[in-house]
Design a protein around this motif. Structure first.
Motif: not given
Length: 94
Positions: A78-84
């Motif tokens: 999986s390619e995930l993104t951590v955002i505010k």
């Protein structure tokens, strides 16, 4: 492996963009714009404990987020993104 976001952060997974236009033209990957739609995978503890924010978003929601937000990571396949949390602009209601 699983990511657990800290503070007021959210882990999202990008929703794949269409590869064809409405008229049937196939777009090469260089011409495609990065999607700004994503599915919420995990939510940080501070968001879940905040009375004002906890009801605004939940795991599984589809969201629209700021164009250049977040840090991309690869976890397994999986390619995930951590955002505010503040980078989430809207929840998509279908």
């Amino acid at each position: 492996m699983k990511l657990r976001p800290l503070g007021e952060r959210v882990v999202i997974e990008l929703v794949e963009a269409e590869e064809k236009t409405a008229s049937g033209i196939v777009l090469p990957s260089s011409a495609k714009e990065q999607p700004q739609f994503a599915k919420v995978v995990e939510i940080g503890k501070e968001i879940l404990e905040d009375d004002d924010k906890k009801d605004q978003i939940k795991v599984g929601d589809k969201v629209i987020y700021s164009k250049y937000a977040g840090t991309e990571v690869k976890v397994g396949e999986s390619e995930l993104t951590v955002i505010k949390f503040s980078d989430i602009l809207a929840v998509v209601v279908e």
